[in-house]
Motif scaffolding. Structure first.
Motif, PDB file in Angstrom:
ATOM      1  N   ALA A   1       0.746  -1.548  -0.271  1.00  0.00           N
ATOM      2  CA  ALA A   1       0.372   0.386  -0.248  1.00  0.00           C
ATOM      3  C   ALA A   1       1.002   1.188   0.088  1.00  0.00           C
ATOM      4  N   ARG A   2       1.944   1.889   0.870  1.00  0.00           N
ATOM      5  CA  ARG A   2       2.450   2.517   0.441  1.00  0.00           C
ATOM      6  C   ARG A   2       3.185   2.475  -0.396  1.00  0.00           C
ATOM      7  N   PHE A   3       3.545   1.701  -1.414  1.00  0.00           N
ATOM      8  CA  PHE A   3       4.223   1.432  -2.757  1.00  0.00           C
ATOM      9  C   PHE A   3       3.409   1.962  -3.567  1.00  0.00           C
ATOM     10  N   ALA A   4       2.103   1.558  -3.468  1.00  0.00           N
ATOM     11  CA  ALA A   4       1.075   2.507  -4.573  1.00  0.00           C
ATOM     12  C   ALA A   4       0.789   3.267  -4.308  1.00  0.00           C
ATOM     13  N   ALA A   5       0.315   4.417  -3.140  1.00  0.00           N
ATOM     14  CA  ALA A   5       0.990   5.358  -2.726  1.00  0.00           C
ATOM     15  C   ALA A   5       1.840   6.776  -3.037  1.00  0.00           C
ATOM     16  N   ARG A   6       2.695   5.737  -3.800  1.00  0.00           N
ATOM     17  CA  ARG A   6       3.430   6.495  -3.801  1.00  0.00           C
ATOM     18  C   ARG A   6       3.534   6.784  -5.464  1.00  0.00           C
ATOM     19  N   GLN A   7       2.991   6.238  -6.251  1.00  0.00           N
ATOM     20  CA  GLN A   7       2.872   5.922  -7.698  1.00  0.00           C
ATOM     21  C   GLN A   7       1.909   7.725  -8.347  1.00  0.00           C
TER      22      GLN A   7
ATOM     23  N   THR B   1      -6.084  -7.561  -3.509  1.00  0.00           N
ATOM     24  CA  THR B   1      -6.377  -7.109  -3.989  1.00  0.00           C
ATOM     25  C   THR B   1      -5.919  -5.788  -4.363  1.00  0.00           C
ATOM     26  N   VAL B   2      -5.869  -5.319  -5.152  1.00  0.00           N
ATOM     27  CA  VAL B   2      -6.003  -3.583  -5.210  1.00  0.00           C
ATOM     28  C   VAL B   2      -6.965  -2.190  -5.727  1.00  0.00           C
ATOM     29  N   SER B   3      -7.468  -1.661  -5.147  1.00  0.00           N
ATOM     30  CA  SER B   3      -8.237  -0.936  -5.541  1.00  0.00           C
ATOM     31  C   SER B   3      -7.907   0.691  -4.636  1.00  0.00           C
ATOM     32  N   THR B   4      -8.864   1.325  -5.183  1.00  0.00           N
ATOM     33  CA  THR B   4      -8.703   2.860  -5.412  1.00  0.00           C
ATOM     34  C   THR B   4     -10.031   3.186  -4.541  1.00  0.00           C
ATOM     35  N   SER B   5      -9.997   4.557  -4.135  1.00  0.00           N
ATOM     36  CA  SER B   5     -11.678   4.876  -3.489  1.00  0.00           C
ATOM     37  C   SER B   5     -10.822   6.392  -3.552  1.00  0.00           C
ATOM     38  N   CYS B   6     -12.185   7.496  -3.059  1.00  0.00           N
ATOM     39  CA  CYS B   6     -11.947   8.410  -3.001  1.00  0.00           C
ATOM     40  C   CYS B   6     -12.380   9.138  -1.625  1.00  0.00           C
ATOM     41  N   THR B   7     -12.005  10.356  -0.466  1.00  0.00           N
ATOM     42  CA  THR B   7     -12.478  11.019   0.327  1.00  0.00           C
ATOM     43  C   THR B   7     -12.746  12.456   0.180  1.00  0.00           C
ATOM     44  N   ALA B   8     -13.681  13.661   0.311  1.00  0.00           N
ATOM     45  CA  ALA B   8     -13.474  14.586   0.092  1.00  0.00           C
ATOM     46  C   ALA B   8     -13.378  14.979   2.073  1.00  0.00           C
TER      47      ALA B   8
ATOM     48  N   ILE C   1      -7.608   7.291  -2.116  1.00  0.00           N
ATOM     49  CA  ILE C   1      -6.536   6.019  -1.389  1.00  0.00           C
ATOM     50  C   ILE C   1      -6.396   4.948  -2.264  1.00  0.00           C
ATOM     51  N   VAL C   2      -5.570   4.247  -1.941  1.00  0.00           N
ATOM     52  CA  VAL C   2      -5.621   2.910  -2.884  1.00  0.00           C
ATOM     53  C   VAL C   2      -5.594   2.300  -1.690  1.00  0.00           C
ATOM     54  N   ILE C   3      -6.128   0.647  -1.841  1.00  0.00           N
ATOM     55  CA  ILE C   3      -6.422  -0.285  -0.745  1.00  0.00           C
ATOM     56  C   ILE C   3      -5.681  -1.484  -1.367  1.00  0.00           C
ATOM     57  N   VAL C   4      -5.424  -1.633  -0.014  1.00  0.00           N
ATOM     58  CA  VAL C   4      -4.441  -3.190  -0.709  1.00  0.00           C
ATOM     59  C   VAL C   4      -4.840  -4.108   0.295  1.00  0.00           C
ATOM     60  N   THR C   5      -6.146  -5.479  -0.278  1.00  0.00           N
ATOM     61  CA  THR C   5      -5.888  -6.365   0.559  1.00  0.00           C
ATOM     62  C   THR C   5      -5.200  -7.608   0.383  1.00  0.00           C
ATOM     63  N   ALA C   6      -5.250  -8.422   1.431  1.00  0.00           N
ATOM     64  CA  ALA C   6      -5.065 -10.085   0.859  1.00  0.00           C
ATOM     65  C   ALA C   6      -5.308 -10.537   1.258  1.00  0.00           C
ATOM     66  N   GLN C   7      -5.568 -12.159   1.304  1.00  0.00           N
ATOM     67  CA  GLN C   7      -6.802 -13.269   1.821  1.00  0.00           C
ATOM     68  C   GLN C   7      -5.788 -14.586   1.304  1.00  0.00           C
ATOM     69  N   VAL C   8      -5.472 -15.135   1.873  1.00  0.00           N
ATOM     70  CA  VAL C   8      -4.085 -15.904   2.079  1.00  0.00           C
ATOM     71  C   VAL C   8      -4.371 -17.233   3.064  1.00  0.00           C
ATOM     72  N   ASP C   9      -4.585 -18.569   2.207  1.00  0.00           N
ATOM     73  CA  ASP C   9      -4.890 -19.846   2.549  1.00  0.00           C
ATOM     74  C   ASP C   9      -3.565 -20.298   3.756  1.00  0.00           C
TER      75      ASP C   9
ATOM     76  N   ALA D   1      -5.136  -9.986   5.764  1.00  0.00           N
ATOM     77  CA  ALA D   1      -4.116  -7.934   5.622  1.00  0.00           C
ATOM     78  C   ALA D   1      -5.237  -7.722   4.632  1.00  0.00           C
ATOM     79  N   THR D   2      -5.375  -5.924   5.162  1.00  0.00           N
ATOM     80  CA  THR D   2      -5.996  -5.099   4.882  1.00  0.00           C
ATOM     81  C   THR D   2      -5.228  -3.839   4.790  1.00  0.00           C
ATOM     82  N   SER D   3      -4.915  -2.543   4.188  1.00  0.00           N
ATOM     83  CA  SER D   3      -4.100  -1.800   4.009  1.00  0.00           C
ATOM     84  C   SER D   3      -4.695  -0.267   3.580  1.00  0.00           C
ATOM     85  N   GLU D   4      -4.555   0.928   3.673  1.00  0.00           N
ATOM     86  CA  GLU D   4      -5.004   1.862   3.052  1.00  0.00           C
ATOM     87  C   GLU D   4      -4.021   3.281   3.435  1.00  0.00           C
ATOM     88  N   SER D   5      -4.075   3.700   2.439  1.00  0.00           N
ATOM     89  CA  SER D   5      -2.376   4.607   2.417  1.00  0.00           C
ATOM     90  C   SER D   5      -3.253   5.911   1.120  1.00  0.00           C
ATOM     91  N   ALA D   6      -2.927   7.211   1.528  1.00  0.00           N
ATOM     92  CA  ALA D   6      -3.780   8.299   0.896  1.00  0.00           C
ATOM     93  C   ALA D   6      -2.556   8.356  -0.133  1.00  0.00           C
TER      94      ALA D   6
END
Length: 162
Positions: A48-54, A99-106, A126-134, A153-158
């Motif tokens: 999430a930290r990497f994706a937020a710096r793009q 999964t890597v997804s985005t959302s916005c907040t005002a 906001i970028v949201i990175v989620t993982a579900q592993v067996d 695990a889920t992490s969000e980063s602006a």
């Protein structure tokens, strides 16, 4: 013969041994679970930290996935810690588990966002990175089945861009 106590220690050990083995294997299994969970949480947070710096150009919509190679690169970072891939850090993890997804907040904390987000429609990206592993159990190596747990695990980063 009733007063002979030569085998008393061996008999007591035989009675206590099942409880000691349960305690031993339970401790090993719990430690392994927490190690794998911590590894996954750290990997998702790094992704999430990497994706937020793009670049902001990769984040044009307030939903869906980011553009460019951000999604594939983020999955590589989560799985191996490197853009180019490499050895998998969390056991059993695959690209399809992430999964890597985005959302916005005002607003944040009741305040309207400003600064680098003031001219962006929808507000802060906001970028949201989620993982579900067996979870791969240590006891599964000994033939115990039915331990179907997932690591989540889920992490969000602006998005702050580059």
């Amino acid at each position: 013969m009733w007063r002979c106590s030569q085998g008393a220690a061996a008999a007591e050990m035989a009675m206590v041994m099942p409880f000691l083995l349960i305690l031993l294997f339970g401790s090993v299994e719990l430690g392994n679970y927490f190690l794998n969970e911590h590894s996954l949480v750290k990997a998702v947070r790094d992704g999430a930290r990497f994706a937020a710096r793009q670049s902001f150009t990769n984040y044009t919509a307030c939903s869906g996935t980011p553009g460019g190679t951000v999604e594939a690169d983020t999955k590589n970072v989560v799985m191996s810690g490197y853009l180019s891939g490499g050895a998998v850090l969390t056991p059993n993890i695959e690209a399809s588990d992430i999964t890597v997804s985005t959302s916005c907040t005002a607003t944040a904390g009741g305040q309207t966002l400003s600064g680098i987000y003031r001219n962006r429609s929808g507000g802060a990206q906001i970028v949201i990175v989620t993982a579900q592993v067996d979870y791969r159990s240590v006891l599964g190596s000994f033939g115990f089945t039915g331990l179907n747990y997932d690591l989540n695990a889920t992490s969000e980063s602006a998005v702050s861009g580059i």
